[in-house]
Structure formats: C-alpha cells, structure tokens
Design a protein around this motif. Sequence first.
Motif, short mmCIF file in Angstrom:
data_model
loop_
_atom_site.label_atom_id
_atom_site.label_comp_id
_atom_site.label_asym_id
_atom_site.label_seq_id
_atom_site.Cartn_x
_atom_site.Cartn_y
_atom_site.Cartn_z
N GLY A 5 11.22 -2.42 -6.27
CA GLY A 5 12.47 -2.09 -5.59
C GLY A 5 12.23 -1.42 -4.26
O GLY A 5 12.91 -1.73 -3.27
N ILE A 6 11.27 -0.50 -4.21
CA ILE A 6 10.93 0.15 -2.93
C ILE A 6 10.43 -0.88 -1.92
O ILE A 6 10.80 -0.86 -0.74
N LEU A 7 9.61 -1.83 -2.39
CA LEU A 7 9.09 -2.89 -1.51
C LEU A 7 10.22 -3.75 -0.96
O LEU A 7 10.26 -4.06 0.24
N LEU A 8 11.19 -4.12 -1.82
CA LEU A 8 12.31 -4.96 -1.38
C LEU A 8 13.22 -4.22 -0.40
O LEU A 8 13.72 -4.80 0.57
N VAL A 9 13.43 -2.91 -0.63
CA VAL A 9 14.28 -2.13 0.28
C VAL A 9 13.61 -1.97 1.64
O VAL A 9 14.24 -2.16 2.69
N MET A 10 12.30 -1.66 1.64
CA MET A 10 11.61 -1.42 2.91
C MET A 10 11.52 -2.67 3.77
O MET A 10 11.63 -2.61 5.00
N ASN A 11 11.36 -3.83 3.12
CA ASN A 11 11.23 -5.08 3.88
C ASN A 11 12.50 -5.90 3.93
O ASN A 11 12.49 -7.01 4.49
N MET A 60 19.14 -4.30 -5.45
CA MET A 60 20.14 -3.82 -6.40
C MET A 60 19.78 -4.20 -7.83
O MET A 60 19.79 -3.36 -8.74
N SER A 61 19.44 -5.47 -8.05
CA SER A 61 19.11 -5.91 -9.40
C SER A 61 17.82 -5.26 -9.90
O SER A 61 17.71 -4.88 -11.06
N VAL A 62 16.83 -5.11 -9.01
CA VAL A 62 15.54 -4.53 -9.42
C VAL A 62 15.68 -3.04 -9.75
O VAL A 62 15.13 -2.55 -10.74
N ALA A 97 29.50 2.25 -5.34
CA ALA A 97 29.74 1.98 -6.76
C ALA A 97 28.42 1.81 -7.50
O ALA A 97 28.24 2.35 -8.61
N PHE A 98 27.48 1.09 -6.90
CA PHE A 98 26.17 0.91 -7.54
C PHE A 98 25.40 2.23 -7.60
O PHE A 98 24.71 2.52 -8.58
N PHE A 99 25.51 3.03 -6.55
CA PHE A 99 24.84 4.33 -6.49
C PHE A 99 25.31 5.22 -7.64
O PHE A 99 24.51 5.82 -8.37
N HIS A 100 26.63 5.29 -7.84
CA HIS A 100 27.16 6.13 -8.92
C HIS A 100 26.83 5.53 -10.29
O HIS A 100 26.60 6.26 -11.25
#
Length: 572
Positions: A25-31, A58-60, A297-300
């Motif tokens: 997830g960190i990899l997908l967010v950073m790139n 989001m899914s990861v 919404a996803f954050f909460h």
Amino acid sequence: MEKDMIFKVSLFFLFFFSFMSFLMGILLVMNNLKIFIEFELISLNSCVYVLVLYFDWMSVFFFFVVTLISSMVIYYSKSYMSEEIYIFRFIILILLFVLSMVLLIFSLNLISILLGWDGLGLVSYCLVIYYQNVKSFNSGMLTVLSNRIGDVMLLLAISWMINLGSWNFLFYSQIFKLEEFMFYILILVMVAAMTKSAQIPFSAWLPAAMAAPTPVSSLVHSSTLVTAGVYLMIRFEEFISESMISNILLLMASLTMLMAGLSANFEFDLKKIIALSTLSQLGLMMSILCLGFKNLAFFHLSTHAMFKALLFMCAGLIIHNMKNNQDIRLMGSLSIFMPLVSINFNVSNLALCGFPFLAGFYSKDLILEMVLFSNFNLVVFFFFFFSTGLTVSYTFRLLYFSLFKEINYSKVFMLIDKDKVMISSMFCLLIMSIISGSLMNWLILPFYSMIYLSKGLKLMVWGFLLMGFIMGILISKINLIFKNNMIYSMYFYLGLMWFIPNLSVYGMNLIVLNLSLKLDKFLDMGWLEKLGGMYMYSSFMSYSKMSYYFYFNSIKLFIFFFFMIYMILLMF
C-alpha cells in the motif's frame, strides 16, 4: 497439539499478508499506481466473464486492516473459545468469512462481488447461530433474510448489466452518467449497500447479530460484514455523486446515525450498546460519502475498524469475568479489579469519541470541519453535530456504569485480567487505535485541501463534545422509579430503535401469519375438511366398505336381491 497448529498456521498467514499488504500500500501511494489483473474465465455469446482484480491504495490498505484484525481475533479466540469442542469448524468459518471479504475488496466485477457478498451472508448466518439456541436461530434468520434482500438487488443489477456485454462497472463510468436506464442499476446497488450496512429501514438485524460469539462480533462490526456496504458505495461513489441517489442515501444514513445514537443512550446490554455504536458510525461514513468526500469515508472506515475491534474484545473479556452477564447495571469498579482491560476499554472508547491524537480524532475532526467548511444546509449540520454529541454521551455513560461506579454484582466475585493471550492481542490493537489515525492521515491524505475556520466554528466541535459529556452524565443519573411518567415512556421508546425491530419482524410477519391462521381455521380445518380431502376420504372408505361387504357375502346378497326384485315385479 492440533488446535495449537491450526491457530499458529492461520495466525501466521494472516499476519504475513497484513504486513505485506501494508508495504504494498505504501508503494502504491508513493508511486500513484493502480494494478489490474484480468482472468478470462468464460465467454458466452457476446458476453465475456472476466475476473478482474483491482489493486489500488484503497483496496490494499483495507486488505491490511481486514487481515490484521482477523489475525488478532483468531489469536484472541485461542483463549476465548478454548473450551469449544468444535474449534476447527469455528476457525474454518472465520477464514471463509475473511476470504469472502477479500474477494469483495479486490473485485471490480459484479459477479465476483456477488460471490464475496453472498459468502459473507451465508457464513455470517452460520456464525450467528453458532451457539444453537432459540435466540440465536431467530437472530440468524433475521440477519440472513435482511441480507438476502441485498443479494437479490445485486442479482437484478447483474441481469441488467448483461446488456452492456460486461459486468466490470468501472469501464462504464461515462455510460452511467449518460444513459437513463443505468440510474436503476445504481438504485439496486444502493439498496444492496443499505441492507449490508444496516441503514434504515434495514437496521434491525445488526443488534440481533450479537447472538454470535464475541470474537465474531469483533470481526463483523469492525472490518467485514457491516463495512461491505460502505466499501461498495465507495467504489460506486463517482457514479452516484451527480445523481439524486446520493440525496436519498444521505437522508437514510443521517437518520440511522441519529437513531442509533439515541438508542445507545438508553440501552443496558453491553454488546448491544457497542453494536448501536457501530450502526451510528456506519451512518456517519455513508453520510460523508454522499456529501462527496470519498477519501474521508474510507479514512474513517479504516480507523474505526481498529478501535471497534478492540472495544468488542474488551467487552468479551468483561462478559467472561461477569459469568456471561451483559447488563451494565450489574458492573462497576472494573478499573480497580481489571486495570489492563480498563486501559484498552478506555482508549478505544475515547478514540470512538474523537479524543485528540487517538485514531478516531483524525477522521472525525476532519469530517466535522469539512461539513462546517462546505456549503451544506442546517439539517445536515444538525445530523452530524448532534449525532457526534450523542456518541460522547453514550460512551461516557458506558464508562460510568462499567468502570467508575460501585460494583453491583454478587457478594462473591473474582474479576481477573491475567489472560496473556487475550491481553496481548488487545494490546496490539491498542497500539493501532493510537497510531493508525496519524499514520493513515500522512499516507492517504498528504495534500488535503486547507480548512480555514473562524475561532467560533473551531471551538464548536469541542462545544458539542462537552454537551454530549454532560448529557451522558445526566442520562446515567436518571432514576427509573417513575413508572408512569413521561420520562419512562420516552426512555422506553428511545431504547427500542424507533420500533424498527418490531416493524421489521412483527410488522412484516404478523399480517401473513394471522392470514395463514385464518386460512387454516376456516379452510383446512373448516369447509375443506368437510368437502375436500377428508370428505373424499370418508366417501371412498364407505364405498370400499360396501364393495368389501358385497365381495364376502356375494351368494347370499344375490339371492336376497333376486328375491326383492321378484317381489317388486309381483306387486306391479
């Protein structure tokens, strides 16, 4: 040894997948990556069924939340369900539950979503009726039949989308906005999400599902069954944002949030209070989603899963020590006798209220400030802020009854919290309940829009929290001696979820059952008894007896009839 091996293997794999998905997830967010994986399974005429797995941040990240909580729940169950004979069956059901949710998370295809969706409903029924008594069976039937409505809606949406040649809904974002008939598909998906996430008028099944074992409740109410509807609507958010559907869903979700908050303030069952708390937070997630804030919404959804799972684990250990008693009026002074559980219970409750720098603070405070910052009407403002005050109210009422007031149990009791397995699994989620809010805030909302509010509006959030705290103390002190008073009537009404369980169960079934009773009385036991099957039966029996009589008295009867006919002929 076999039991330990089952727990170790399932715990290892779930925790391993959780850790790897967090790194991914960190990899997908950073790139800023999104990964599609397609498998063509079958081709029927012009309609190709392709299994699409969609990996975005989001899914990861949600997969990380689900696997982390499920691993802790299985470790917790090692001690909680230690006396269970069929523990292997219980673990298999939990793993099937998680597998169904994973299939739902990564799928963009309505058919594979239905497989995960239906798997959640089926396995949840098996888990709700796990203890096999009348209450569990009734709760299981209410749960599975309520969810069945959503399954039917998804099936109708699938049958409608076959005209497009594929069920991968992400490929038809422009068609959803242009074609008029696609509006009906969105309505079907919305009703399906409302049934799974227990929005009004489908709210009755969620508190009833408390008949399941507490580890199951911890998993169901945090990251799996009830969050499936919210997650589905997050996936469809770009389709509903510009349609009338978002306004309808906003009204239903806001009413759910208000109703659950009011009912939790007048409830005495520990698990049911936490279940109504989940219902209130689901309404909050749905509401903010309908206002157009998908990431919030996803954050909460993610932060709420951490402290809600911890809350149920604490409740399970408290119920164990109270000899399976769930009435909060009999509790008290648990902070003295069970300090470790009280720490976890306190932190999870404060995170639910939005106490500063805990997990719930980052998402709830951001949601309320975005509502203030945006141009919405006073009705939306009232629903959000009053429901937030109610959250603080029932939380402090629960803390007062369970932790701080004098114990009201039997004279001889033994409250201990030295169970290392349960406490260690709870402490892992305690850490996540503290750090997950800030961690995910930095990861998924790094460049969020600037929110500039005046001092009065900034302090308004704290004002409503303080009002909720005072209201919780007042409700805790209300004396129920006034049996014939308006206070008692209001207490009774507000504690029954606005009569939604009665309307869902008796309102739907009583008319049909009364009609069937009348049909049985007037037809089956009445005219049909005389003219129907029993009449034909008695007639055939009399005919068969007559023929039987003729058969065994044939010569005598022939002579008798011959004599009678001869006498008649002589007379005429």
